[in-house]
Scaffold this motif. Structure first.
Motif, PDB file in Angstrom:
ATOM      1  N   SER A   1       0.817  -1.216   0.000  1.00 34.01           N
ATOM      2  CA  SER A   1       0.000   0.000   0.000  1.00 34.01           C
ATOM      3  C   SER A   1       0.850   1.265   0.000  1.00 34.01           C
ATOM      4  O   SER A   1       0.545   2.226  -0.717  1.00 34.01           O
ATOM      5  CB  SER A   1      -0.941  -0.011   1.203  1.00 34.01           C
ATOM      6  OG  SER A   1      -1.866  -1.069   1.075  1.00 34.01           O
ATOM      7  N   ASP A   2       1.924   1.281   0.784  1.00 30.11           N
ATOM      8  CA  ASP A   2       2.796   2.463   0.836  1.00 30.11           C
ATOM      9  C   ASP A   2       3.456   2.733  -0.510  1.00 30.11           C
ATOM     10  O   ASP A   2       3.617   3.887  -0.907  1.00 30.11           O
ATOM     11  CB  ASP A   2       3.871   2.298   1.916  1.00 30.11           C
ATOM     12  CG  ASP A   2       3.283   2.326   3.321  1.00 30.11           C
ATOM     13  OD1 ASP A   2       2.167   2.870   3.504  1.00 30.11           O
ATOM     14  OD2 ASP A   2       3.943   1.803   4.236  1.00 30.11           O
ATOM     15  N   GLN A   3       3.817   1.669  -1.235  1.00 33.67           N
ATOM     16  CA  GLN A   3       4.433   1.849  -2.551  1.00 33.67           C
ATOM     17  C   GLN A   3       3.438   2.416  -3.558  1.00 33.67           C
ATOM     18  O   GLN A   3       3.789   3.245  -4.392  1.00 33.67           O
ATOM     19  CB  GLN A   3       4.987   0.510  -3.059  1.00 33.67           C
ATOM     20  CG  GLN A   3       6.207   0.032  -2.286  1.00 33.67           C
ATOM     21  CD  GLN A   3       6.615  -1.384  -2.663  1.00 33.67           C
ATOM     22  OE1 GLN A   3       5.767  -2.280  -2.726  1.00 33.67           O
ATOM     23  NE2 GLN A   3       7.892  -1.587  -2.916  1.00 33.67           N
ATOM     24  N   VAL A   4       2.176   1.987  -3.451  1.00 36.90           N
ATOM     25  CA  VAL A   4       1.142   2.519  -4.337  1.00 36.90           C
ATOM     26  C   VAL A   4       0.921   4.000  -4.044  1.00 36.90           C
ATOM     27  O   VAL A   4       0.845   4.818  -4.961  1.00 36.90           O
ATOM     28  CB  VAL A   4      -0.180   1.723  -4.214  1.00 36.90           C
ATOM     29  CG1 VAL A   4      -1.304   2.389  -4.995  1.00 36.90           C
ATOM     30  CG2 VAL A   4       0.023   0.285  -4.680  1.00 36.90           C
ATOM     31  N   VAL A   5       0.864   4.338  -2.769  1.00 36.81           N
ATOM     32  CA  VAL A   5       0.696   5.748  -2.386  1.00 36.81           C
ATOM     33  C   VAL A   5       1.860   6.572  -2.934  1.00 36.81           C
ATOM     34  O   VAL A   5       1.661   7.647  -3.506  1.00 36.81           O
ATOM     35  CB  VAL A   5       0.587   5.893  -0.851  1.00 36.81           C
ATOM     36  CG1 VAL A   5       0.670   7.351  -0.438  1.00 36.81           C
ATOM     37  CG2 VAL A   5      -0.710   5.265  -0.349  1.00 36.81           C
ATOM     38  N   ALA A   6       3.082   6.056  -2.787  1.00 34.64           N
ATOM     39  CA  ALA A   6       4.275   6.782  -3.245  1.00 34.64           C
ATOM     40  C   ALA A   6       4.284   6.960  -4.762  1.00 34.64           C
ATOM     41  O   ALA A   6       4.759   7.979  -5.273  1.00 34.64           O
ATOM     42  CB  ALA A   6       5.534   6.056  -2.788  1.00 34.64           C
TER      43      ALA A   6
END
Length: 176
Positions: A76-81
């Motif tokens: 999820s954090d990579q998608v947000v980034a």
């Protein structure tokens, strides 16, 4: 890219249960109005195509979008980034084929609050797997995007979804 016609023939009573990291959304699918889109969505859901994909696009008071397979291997954090970076490839993936648009033939193609519709590129016949849920009425989209369902439970969940939230699985009820 090849045009695909789903084998699944909708009976008109299918309900999609979209289980997300924020809760479940129940959508009455419009199999009689958009049989190609519903058939395609049912087939992809049954194959587990959507399992663990992330929502990659959120526009307040407009839409929350998911169904891009390019989010599968990202957390999820990579998608947000990566959101908003045109070089990240989010929002460009699909199932390897496209389906024919039905917004010109769907008699009830209305982007109401909670409507489920297919995203596409500039080509009208370019939808594949990416879908969006409307955050409020979006009738400006009625003449260009196919609506294939309407939320019957979980609008509160839709309003909480953001980029990076997970589509855990999509189950189809009342399918033949």
């Amino acid at each position: 890219m090849a045009m695909y016609t789903p084998e699944y023939q909708p009976n008109g009573s299918e309900i999609a249960v979209i289980k997300t990291s924020k809760g479940a959304i129940r959508v009455q699918l419009a199999g009689n109005d958009a049989p190609i889109h519903v058939g395609n969505f049912v087939e992809l859901a049954r194959k587990g195509f959507y399992d663990n994909l992330k929502f990659h696009r959120y526009v307040p008071n407009f839409v929350i979008q998911g169904g891009c397979p390019n989010t599968r291997d990202l957390d999820s954090d990579q998608v947000v980034a990566a959101a908003g970076n045109p070089f990240a490839g989010l929002g460009t993936g699909g199932p390897g084929y496209t389906i024919k648009q039905e917004y010109t033939t769907n008699p009830n193609n209305s982007h109401e609050d909670g409507a489920l519709a297919m995203a596409r590129s500039m080509n009208p016949d370019s939808a594949g797997s990416q879908f969006y849920l409307c955050l409020g009425p979006q009738h400006n989209l009625d003449s260009g995007y196919t609506v294939f369902g309407q939320t019957i439970e979980g609008k509160d969940v839709i309003s909480e979804l953001r980029v990076g939230d997970v589509i855990e699985t999509i189950e189809i009820e009342n399918a033949d």
